[in-house]
Design a protein around this motif. Structure first.
Motif, mmCIF file in Angstrom:
data_model
loop_
_atom_site.group_PDB
_atom_site.id
_atom_site.type_symbol
_atom_site.label_atom_id
_atom_site.label_comp_id
_atom_site.label_asym_id
_atom_site.label_seq_id
_atom_site.Cartn_x
_atom_site.Cartn_y
_atom_site.Cartn_z
ATOM 1 N N ILE A 1 9.759 -5.824 -6.125
ATOM 2 C CA ILE A 1 10.641 -4.593 -6.474
ATOM 3 C C ILE A 1 11.131 -4.649 -7.955
ATOM 4 N N GLU A 2 11.412 -5.928 -8.198
ATOM 5 C CA GLU A 2 12.026 -6.050 -9.683
ATOM 6 C C GLU A 2 11.201 -5.731 -10.602
ATOM 7 N N VAL A 3 9.903 -6.216 -10.589
ATOM 8 C CA VAL A 3 8.745 -5.870 -11.563
ATOM 9 C C VAL A 3 8.653 -4.263 -11.514
ATOM 10 N N SER A 4 8.328 -3.665 -10.375
ATOM 11 C CA SER A 4 8.059 -2.329 -10.259
ATOM 12 C C SER A 4 9.049 -1.316 -10.865
ATOM 13 N N GLU A 5 10.464 -1.859 -10.644
ATOM 14 C CA GLU A 5 11.736 -0.999 -11.527
ATOM 15 C C GLU A 5 11.526 -0.902 -13.109
ATOM 16 N N LYS A 6 11.122 -2.195 -13.310
ATOM 17 C CA LYS A 6 11.066 -2.555 -14.899
ATOM 18 C C LYS A 6 9.990 -1.646 -15.483
ATOM 19 N N ILE A 7 8.790 -1.537 -14.660
ATOM 20 C CA ILE A 7 7.571 -0.777 -15.512
ATOM 21 C C ILE A 7 7.385 0.567 -15.033
ATOM 22 N N GLY A 8 8.121 0.938 -13.989
ATOM 23 C CA GLY A 8 8.050 2.159 -13.605
ATOM 24 C C GLY A 8 6.971 2.492 -12.529
ATOM 25 N N ALA A 9 6.500 1.546 -11.931
ATOM 26 C CA ALA A 9 5.534 1.496 -10.773
ATOM 27 C C ALA A 9 5.789 2.560 -9.615
ATOM 28 N N GLY A 10 4.795 2.721 -8.683
ATOM 29 C CA GLY A 10 5.087 3.746 -7.738
ATOM 30 C C GLY A 10 5.957 3.165 -6.382
ATOM 31 N N ILE A 11 6.461 2.202 -6.385
ATOM 32 C CA ILE A 11 6.976 1.344 -5.087
ATOM 33 C C ILE A 11 8.507 2.113 -4.935
ATOM 34 N N THR A 12 8.550 2.867 -4.016
ATOM 35 C CA THR A 12 10.131 3.352 -3.579
ATOM 36 C C THR A 12 10.761 2.411 -2.794
ATOM 37 N N TYR A 13 11.978 2.575 -2.734
ATOM 38 C CA TYR A 13 12.968 1.723 -1.838
ATOM 39 C C TYR A 13 14.083 2.253 -1.494
ATOM 40 N N GLY A 14 14.824 1.721 -0.546
ATOM 41 C CA GLY A 14 16.096 2.444 -0.053
ATOM 42 C C GLY A 14 17.077 1.295 -0.270
ATOM 43 N N CYS A 15 16.537 0.250 0.394
ATOM 44 C CA CYS A 15 17.959 -0.825 0.575
ATOM 45 C C CYS A 15 18.047 -2.160 -0.228
ATOM 46 N N ARG A 16 16.831 -2.483 -0.770
ATOM 47 C CA ARG A 16 16.602 -3.900 -1.281
ATOM 48 C C ARG A 16 17.063 -5.099 -0.274
ATOM 49 N N GLU A 17 17.317 -4.736 0.804
ATOM 50 C CA GLU A 17 17.968 -5.994 2.060
ATOM 51 C C GLU A 17 17.002 -6.152 2.908
ATOM 52 N N GLY A 18 15.589 -5.643 2.985
ATOM 53 C CA GLY A 18 14.671 -6.128 3.609
ATOM 54 C C GLY A 18 14.749 -5.662 5.070
ATOM 55 N N THR B 1 -1.905 -15.095 -9.736
ATOM 56 C CA THR B 1 -1.974 -13.574 -9.794
ATOM 57 C C THR B 1 -2.281 -12.842 -8.365
ATOM 58 N N VAL B 2 -1.220 -11.573 -8.421
ATOM 59 C CA VAL B 2 -1.114 -10.820 -7.392
ATOM 60 C C VAL B 2 -1.280 -9.235 -7.715
ATOM 61 N N ILE B 3 -2.075 -8.827 -6.700
ATOM 62 C CA ILE B 3 -2.633 -7.335 -7.113
ATOM 63 C C ILE B 3 -1.714 -6.356 -5.706
ATOM 64 N N VAL B 4 -1.050 -5.394 -6.324
ATOM 65 C CA VAL B 4 -0.314 -4.524 -5.340
ATOM 66 C C VAL B 4 -0.675 -3.210 -5.508
ATOM 67 N N LYS B 5 -0.193 -2.420 -4.424
ATOM 68 C CA LYS B 5 -0.222 -0.967 -4.595
ATOM 69 C C LYS B 5 0.840 -0.414 -3.556
ATOM 70 N N PRO B 6 1.475 0.741 -3.733
ATOM 71 C CA PRO B 6 2.360 1.474 -2.591
ATOM 72 C C PRO B 6 1.630 1.655 -1.633
ATOM 73 N N ALA B 7 2.201 1.388 -0.331
ATOM 74 C CA ALA B 7 1.504 1.526 1.005
ATOM 75 C C ALA B 7 1.435 3.325 1.359
ATOM 76 N N CYS C 1 14.950 -1.867 5.804
ATOM 77 C CA CYS C 1 14.267 -0.457 5.973
ATOM 78 C C CYS C 1 12.968 0.045 6.064
ATOM 79 N N CYS C 2 12.380 -1.019 5.328
ATOM 80 C CA CYS C 2 10.914 -1.003 5.171
ATOM 81 C C CYS C 2 10.361 0.348 4.212
ATOM 82 N N THR C 3 11.136 0.864 3.656
ATOM 83 C CA THR C 3 10.483 2.080 2.729
ATOM 84 C C THR C 3 9.941 1.426 1.260
#
Length: 95
Positions: free
Chosen positions: A24-41, A89-95, A43-45
């Protein structure tokens, strides 16, 4: 410090990050499309599909594992707020 490579398949961006960084930290920094709500593990958003490199992530915590089960998350999915890149190396995409 060890490094890791994370690719966000949905936007075609690859970045190098320090080992130990949460997705989530990486996603925030580069503006990737992973949305989130709580950052506490809880809510599952931020559910994210790990396309490749799951072995390069820290194992899910007991809390993350339970949240994934409770939400019937498909295999190969992790919570971006909890998934920590260990190296490689890790490759991800929003669910």
């Amino acid at each position: 410090m060890p490094k890791a490579t994370v690719t966000f398949e949905d936007i075609g961006v690859t970045v190098t990050v320090p080992a130990g960084t949460h997705l989530i930290e990486v996603s925030e920094k580069i503006g990737a499309g992973i949305t989130y709500g709580c950052r506490e593990g809880e809510c599952c958003t931020c559910l994210t599909k790990v396309v490749a490199g799951a072995e390069n992530l820290a194992a899910p915590s007991v809390l993350e594992d339970q949240v994934l089960k409770d939400n019937l998350a498909p295999s190969q999915h992790r919570l971006a707020c909890q998934a920590q890149v260990l190296g490689g190396t890790v490759i991800v995409k929003p669910a």
